[in-house]
Design an enzyme around this catalytic site. Structure first.
Site, mmCIF file in Angstrom:
data_model
loop_
_atom_site.group_PDB
_atom_site.id
_atom_site.type_symbol
_atom_site.label_atom_id
_atom_site.label_comp_id
_atom_site.label_asym_id
_atom_site.label_seq_id
_atom_site.Cartn_x
_atom_site.Cartn_y
_atom_site.Cartn_z
ATOM 1 N N HIS A 97 0.818 -1.213 0.000
ATOM 2 C CA HIS A 97 0.000 0.000 0.000
ATOM 3 C C HIS A 97 0.852 1.263 0.000
ATOM 4 O O HIS A 97 0.373 2.348 0.333
ATOM 5 C CB HIS A 97 -0.941 0.004 1.208
ATOM 6 N N ASP A 155 -7.941 4.457 8.706
ATOM 7 C CA ASP A 155 -9.233 4.490 8.014
ATOM 8 C C ASP A 155 -9.471 3.236 7.175
ATOM 9 O O ASP A 155 -10.612 2.889 6.876
ATOM 10 C CB ASP A 155 -9.315 5.720 7.102
ATOM 11 N N GLU A 268 -12.996 13.300 12.024
ATOM 12 C CA GLU A 268 -12.257 13.683 10.825
ATOM 13 C C GLU A 268 -13.013 14.812 10.132
ATOM 14 O O GLU A 268 -14.081 15.238 10.592
ATOM 15 C CB GLU A 268 -12.059 12.494 9.876
#
Length: 506
Positions: A97, A155, A268
């Protein structure tokens, strides 16, 4: 002239063939002795998969990939690389990632960490010992069976534990519980010399603090002891809209200061831009066109996103939190929406979006993401110079823009991870998570460069997260006061500079 063109063409073909031969010869160059009892895969499909990452911007071809059956396999590999006749570099890779080939190694060996997965919850349920290749989503599933779970999350749950801890691990719980690296009790690490060391705040602390946020430079994490607490059953999930930036940030900062029981558990913020795609799906169908019109009218709309976790909806504390949100915040009247979802569905919410994008063929595209930490004292300057004068003036904006504050005291400065070196209690996390096509990728990368240049020219002391520098002086500037210790730790734990060369630090 025609003959000259023919000669040039032939030379070009020969150069390409030679280059291709050189690359393929790199692939077979590594010859591991049978005594290591390791299988080095050079299967084209495996090599191809290991040559790319989530960023889809770079291609770096390794010489081979191993799938370890235990940490001992990795130890033997690194001992051989460090002491053998032929030295090669090694990179640990989880889900890949990274954004710019940080988990890659040209011509070297990729260690596929997803081959090492395990979650063992302690008898007192206060921690879990987790193999580094385990996905966070699987950590949750296993710990939730015991009624507990980690206290801080990213997240996106479909990334590995080891990769996350090598970077930091940030999300909407950071203001309350700190990044994921702040919630680790102990690690097993294999250094660049092949040593297998257990480390913690008390045992081998130099390695412990160095590895957390250390970008894989000092060792490969194989096990992490993760802090656990009670796992809530459900989440009340809110989004509310603002048209004024100062009002938006004031409410955000107020909420992150409330870390008592009546405070929220997650916070957020998003930015809707009129030149981008506005996702109104969280709001009721009757309000979605109103939200879209609001963005068109103002150019920029700010979305405050919060959640409160709970077990029993009838507890008085739940109504108190709802009252705090609905009656004391200064969002635009009428523009608030609430969903009541399971705790797992809330934590796994990004997977739903991924599935949508995959179905449309929009997931495996270039991701020129830019992640920043910005001091609270300069967030208005950042907003005006970046959001208003750069992002809003793009032809189109594709992706998600996040902006939310966190409490600095939740970070441990002894760890390698960097945040702005300033004397302020609050810093802002910025995520400009844009998607691109091969055609407009240069334009997107130019936008990122303009943002960095603006911050430097304006004296805004930002730090990047998931960054990729190619010049040593940029890394020295990034690590600031920590550089000397960072460099010494490299000499101590990986003296031959074998580990994580894709970061381009040493």
């Amino acid at each position: 002239m025609a003959n000259l063109r023919l000669i040039i063409t032939l030379i070009t073909v020969l150069i390409c063939l030679f280059s291709s031969f050189t690359k393929s010869s790199n692939v077979i160059k590594i010859d591991l002795p049978k005594s290591l009892n390791l299988t080095l895969s050079t299967d084209p499909s495996i090599i191809s998969a290991a040559s790319h990452d989530f960023g889809n911007i770079t291609t770096v071809t390794p010489g081979g990939v191993i799938c370890p059956s235990s940490s001992a396999d990795i130890s033997r590999l690194l001992q051989y690389a460090a002491n053998g006749k032929s030295t090669f570099q090694v990179a640990a890779r989880g889900q890949g990632h990274s954004l710019n080939g940080q988990a890659s190694v040209s011509g070297g060996v990729i260690v596929n960490m997803t081959c090492l997965t395990d979650v063992v919850v302690s008898k007192d349920k206060k921690y879990a010992d987790v193999a580094a290749g385990t996905l966070w989503v699987d950590v949750f599933k296993k710990t939730a069976e015991e009624g507990v779970s980690p206290v801080s999350w990213t997240d996106y749950l479909h990334i590995t534990v080891g990769g996350t801890l090598s970077n930091g691990g940030i999300g909407g719980q950071v203001f309350r519980n700190g990044p994921l690296i702040s919630n680790v009790l102990e690690l097993d690490v294999i250094t660049g010399k092949g040593e297998v060391l257990t480390c913690s705040r008390q045992l081998n602390p130099e390695l412990f603090y160095g590895v957390l946020g250390g970008l894989g430079q000092f060792g490969i994490i194989t096990r992490a002891r993760i802090v656990l607490d009670h796992a809530p059953k459900r989440a009340k999930w809110f989004r509310m809209l603002y048209s004024d930036f100062t009002t938006f940030t004031k409410d955000q900062e107020r909420l992150i200061s409330m870390v008592n029981d009546i405070g929220v558990d997650y916070l957020e913020g998003q930015i809707f831009l009129s030149n981008g795609v506005v996702d109104t799906s969280f709001f009721p169908p009757s309000d979605q066109s109103k939200v879209a019109d609001l963005v068109k009218e103002h150019g920029v709309i700010y979305v405050l996103e919060v959640a409160k976790y709970y077990d029993d909806p009838n507890l008085p504390i739940i109504s108190k939190v709802i009252d705090t949100l609905t009656k004391s915040l200064s969002y635009l009247p009428g523009f608030i929406s609430m969903h009541d979802v399971s705790y797992f569905d809330f934590l796994n919410r990004v997977q739903v979006e991924e599935n949508k994008l995959r179905s449309l063929g929009l997931w495996e595209v270039p991701h020129p993401w830019l992640n920043l930490y910005v001091p609270k004292s300069r967030i208005r300057d950042f907003h005006d110079g970046v959001v208003k004068d750069i992002l809003l003036k793009q032809k189109t904006a594709s992706g998600l823009a996040l902006l939310y504050p966190t409490n600095r005291n939740k970070w441990d400065n002894r760890m390698s991870a960097m945040i702005p070196e300033i004397d302020e209690d609050v810093i802002y996390i910025i995520g400009l998570l844009q998607s691109a096509t091969p055609q407009n990728l240069p334009e997107m990368e130019s936008v990122n460069e303009n943002i960095i240049r603006f911050c430097k020219d304006s004296g805004i002391k930002i730090k990047q997260y998931l960054m990729h520098y190619t010049r040593k002086e940029d890394w020295i500037e990034h690590f600031g006061s920590k550089w000397d210790d960072f460099s010494k730790r490299k000499d101590l734990f990986d003296p031959k500079k074998l580990l994580s060369p894709g970061q381009d630090i040493f």
